[in-house]
Design a protein around this motif. Structure first.
Motif, PDB file in Angstrom:
ATOM      1  N   TRP A 154      67.872  56.495  12.866  1.00 30.81           N
ATOM      2  CA  TRP A 154      66.598  55.790  13.062  1.00 30.81           C
ATOM      3  C   TRP A 154      65.666  56.595  13.960  1.00 30.81           C
ATOM      4  CZ3 TRP A 154      65.015  52.854  17.619  1.00 30.81           C
ATOM      5  CH2 TRP A 154      63.890  52.051  17.406  1.00 30.81           C
ATOM      6  N   ARG A 196      57.135  44.726  18.339  1.00 29.84           N
ATOM      7  CA  ARG A 196      58.437  44.103  18.100  1.00 29.84           C
ATOM      8  C   ARG A 196      59.446  44.621  19.110  1.00 29.84           C
ATOM      9  NH1 ARG A 196      62.257  44.546  12.724  1.00 29.84           N
ATOM     10  NH2 ARG A 196      63.263  42.506  12.964  1.00 29.84           N
ATOM     11  N   ASP A 200      65.537  43.708  18.622  1.00 29.38           N
ATOM     12  CA  ASP A 200      65.436  43.121  17.279  1.00 29.38           C
ATOM     13  C   ASP A 200      65.494  44.195  16.205  1.00 29.38           C
ATOM     14  OD1 ASP A 200      65.174  40.761  18.608  1.00 29.38           O
ATOM     15  OD2 ASP A 200      63.124  40.320  17.934  1.00 29.38           O
ATOM     16  N   SER A 201      64.783  45.300  16.430  1.00 31.63           N
ATOM     17  CA  SER A 201      64.778  46.382  15.443  1.00 31.63           C
ATOM     18  C   SER A 201      66.165  46.992  15.277  1.00 31.63           C
ATOM     19  CB  SER A 201      63.777  47.468  15.855  1.00 31.63           C
ATOM     20  OG  SER A 201      62.451  46.982  15.802  1.00 31.63           O
ATOM     21  N   GLU A 204      68.541  44.636  13.430  1.00 32.82           N
ATOM     22  CA  GLU A 204      68.222  44.636  12.004  1.00 32.82           C
ATOM     23  C   GLU A 204      68.804  45.853  11.303  1.00 32.82           C
ATOM     24  OE1 GLU A 204      64.119  45.351  10.103  1.00 32.82           O
ATOM     25  OE2 GLU A 204      64.244  43.170  10.321  1.00 32.82           O
TER      26      GLU A 204
END
Length: 501
Positions: A154, A196, A200-201, A204
Motif C-alpha cells: 500500500w 479518512r 480505517d484504511s 480495509e
C-alpha cells in the motif's frame, strides 16, 4: 505602527475590490516583478527563495523575513561539545528535491550508524529487531501474518503515484490548491485519504488490528506524536519515512536552508512581519509589509509575497492582514505540541526488562499507546558530524539520548528512564499539525500574488513535502505573473507529458 499606516487608508479601501478578483493580476504585461518577499526561513521558505530565483531570474530582489533562526524546525542542540538534531532528522531516499539541494550546495551525506529498534508496551518488549533480516521477517509473519506485506504494498503504491510530482514540476506544471495537486497524483483517492483515518484504511486492506496497535501506532507516535486516527495520506507519508533507506546531512539538516538562501542570493531580514496590506497603484496591486527589527520598525512594498510560516492561531506567527478579506476567518486547526528532551546520561535498561545494560542491544525504543507510558520513544542519537572512527555508545556507557514525549519530563520520570544523567536539554515546540480526519486543506492562493505554503502540512508534514510545495508556489507565481494559464491545474498530465516527449 498604526499611525504609519494611516496615509495608506484611501489606497487600501480602493484596493479591496481589485484584490478580491482572482482574474486581476498585479503586473504590467512583459514587466517582471521588482521585489518578492518570503516570510519564513525554514526549509519551505528557503526552498521557495531558491525556486523563485530559478524562475524569475537574477534581476528580481528576493527578501526573506525570519523572526527566529534560519532553519526553523530544522534545528540542533549542543551537548558535550557536539551538535545533535533536535528537529527534523531524517530524509527519505526518494526525496528528490532534498537530494538535489544537497548536490547543488556541495553538502555531504552523513555516515549512517547501524542500530536496532524495539517496541515496548510498558511491561515488555513485544517486537525486537535482530541482526538477521530473514529472522525479522519470519517473526513479523508469525505474529502478524501478511499484514506487513499488505501495508508495504500500500505504501509503495502511494509513493509510486506521489513520485509523479517530480515529472510534473520538471515540465513546469503548477497547481492552485493542495487538492488540485493531490488529485493530479492520485485522483479522488488521494483526496479521500486526507479525510479518512489511517486505521480505517489499513483495516480495509486486511491489515490486522494487532499489527496496527503494535507496529503502526508506535511509528505514528514517534513521527507525529499522534495516534492512528490521523488521516491515511499523512500516515502513508510517515510509514514511508520509517523505512531503512533514510539519510541526513553531514553537519546538520539546517545547513540546507542557509545554503539555499545563499545560493538564491536572497536578502535575509531578521524581522517580525507585523502586517500585510494591499496597495493599489494605477497598474498593479502590491503588498505593503510592515515589520519590526531589533533596530526599530520599517515597511516595504512587494509585487509577490509568499507566506512560508504557519498561520494557525496556536503557532503565533504574529502576521496580521489589513485592507482585504482572506478566504477564511482563520486558518482551521492547530499545531500539535511535543517535547524533545536530549539527555546525556546512562539509560535505565532495567525499566525495559534488561537488568544488565551490556545485554541491551537496542539503539531506539518505540512505544505502544499505553495509558501509563509517559514517553513516545527514546533513542541513542549520533552527532551531526560523524568522524570515521565514531562508534555508538553502549548502554553501559554514558550516551546522548533523545526522548519524545507529549509533556515535559519531571524528575521522577527522568529517573525512571535513566540511572543517572549529566545534563538535560528540553525543547518544547509545535513541529506538526494536530491532525483530524475531518480537517480541510488551507488554500494556496490567499489573494492574487499572495501565496501560502504551509497548507501542504495538512496533507503531510516532512521536509520534502515543504520542498514540493515551494517548487509548486514558485511555478504558480511565475505562471500567474506571466499569465501562462495553460500550465496551471491541467488534467491528465501523464498523457500530456508523454505527448510532449
Amino acid at each position: 505602527m498604526g499611525g504609519s499606516l494611516l496615509p495608506l487608508l484611501a489606497a487600501l479601501l480602493s484596493a479591496c475590490s481589485a484584490v478580491g478578483d482572482p482574474e486581476r493580476h498585479a503586473q504590467v504585461d512583459g514587466v517582471p516583478p521588482a521585489k518578492i518577499a518570503v516570510v519564513g526561513a525554514g526549509i519551505g521558505g528557503s526552498a521557495t527563495a531558491h525556486f523563485l530565483r530559478q524562475h524569475f531570474g537574477p534581476e528580481v530582489q528576493v527578501d526573506v523575513f525570519e523572526k527566529g533562526v534560519v532553519g526553523g524546525r530544522l534545528a540542533t542542540v549542543t551537548v558535550n561539545h557536539n551538535d545533535y538534531e533536535s528537529g527534523g532528522s531524517i530524509i527519505h531516499s526518494l526525496n528528490l528535491h532534498m537530494q538535489e539541494f544537497v548536490k547543488q550546495l556541495g553538502l555531504k551525506y552523513r555516515r549512517s550508524v547501524a542500530g536496532k529498534t524495539a517496541v515496548f508496551n510498558g511491561r515488555e518488549m513485544i517486537l525486537e529487531e535482530t541482526d538477521w533480516y530473514l529472522l525479522d521477517l519470519f517473526r513479523l509473519w508469525w505474529r502478524y501474518g501478511i499484514s506487513f506485506i499488505r501495508m508495504q504494498m500500500w505504501v509503495e503504491e502511494i509513493m509510486e503515484k506521489f513520485m509523479r510530482i517530480y515529472k510534473y514540476q520538471a515540465h513546469g506544471y503548477a497547481f492552485s490548491s493542495v487538492e488540485e495537486l493531490l488529485d493530479s497524483l492520485g485522483g479522488s483517492g488521494f483526496i479521500n485519504m486526507t479525510r479518512r483515518p489511517l486505521s480505517d484504511s489499513l483495516l480495509e486492506l486486511g491489515v490486522s488490528q494487532r499489527f496496527i496497535d503494535e507496529v503502526i501506532a508506535p511509528v505514528m507516535r514517534v513521527n507525529y506524536g499522534q495516534n492512528v486516527s490521523i488521516p491515511a495520506f499523512i500516515g502513508a507519508v510517515s510509514l514511508a519515512g520509517a523505512q531503512n533507506n533514510q539519510w541526513a546531512v553531514e553537519g546538520g539538516n539546517k545547513l540546507v536552508c542557509s545554503g539555499l538562501l545563499k545560493m538564491a542570493n536572497a536578502n535575509l531580514l531578521q524581522a517580525q512581519v507585523d502586517t500585510i496590506s494591499p496597495v493599489q497603484s494605477e497598474e498593479a496591486v502590491q503588498y505593503q509589509l510592515s515589520f519590526t527589527t531589533a533596530a526599530g520598525t520599517g515597511s516595504e512594498l512587494y509585487d509577490i509575497v509568499v507566506l512560508a510560516t504557519p498561520l494557525e492561531a496556536s503557532v503565533g506567527s504574529g502576521v496580521q492582514f489589513q485592507g482585504f478579506t482572506l478566504p477564511f476567518d482563520r486558518v482551521p486547526g492547530n499545531y500539535h505540541s511535543t517535547v524533545a528532551t536530549v539527555v546525556h546520561g546512562y539509560l535505565n535498561t532495567s525499566f525495559f526488562g534488561f537488568p544488565d545494560p551490556r545485554l541491551f542491544p537496542f539503539a531506539s525504543v518505540l512505544t505502544t499507546e499505553t495509558p501509563d507510558l509517559f514517553f513516545n520513544s527514546v533513542a541513542s542519537v549520533c552527532p551531526v558530524n560523524i568522524s570515521a572512527g565514531f562508534r555508538r555508545k553502549q548502554p553501559q556507557e554514558a550516551g546522548i539520548y533523545k526522548v519524545f514525549s507529549p509533556q515535559p519530563l519531571d524528575k521522577s520520570q527522568l529517573k525512571t528512564l535513566f540511572r543517572s544523567y549529566y545534563s538535560v536539554q528540553v525543547t518544547e515546540w509545535q513541529p506538526y499539525s494536530h491532525y483530524g480526519s475531518s480537517q480541510g486543506l488551507p488554500p494556496v492562493e490567499l489573494q492574487p500574488n499572495l501565496y501560502y505554503l504551509n497548507g501542504i502540512e495538512w496533507a503531510g508534514s516532512a521536509m520534502e513535502m515543504s520542498s514540493v510545495a515551494a517548487k509548486n508556489i514558485a511555478l504558480l507565481a511565475y505562471h500567474r505573473w506571466n499569465r501562462q494559464l495553460d500550465t496551471v491545474d491541467q488534467r491528465d498530465l501523464m498523457h500530456r507529458i508523454k505527448t510532449e516527449l
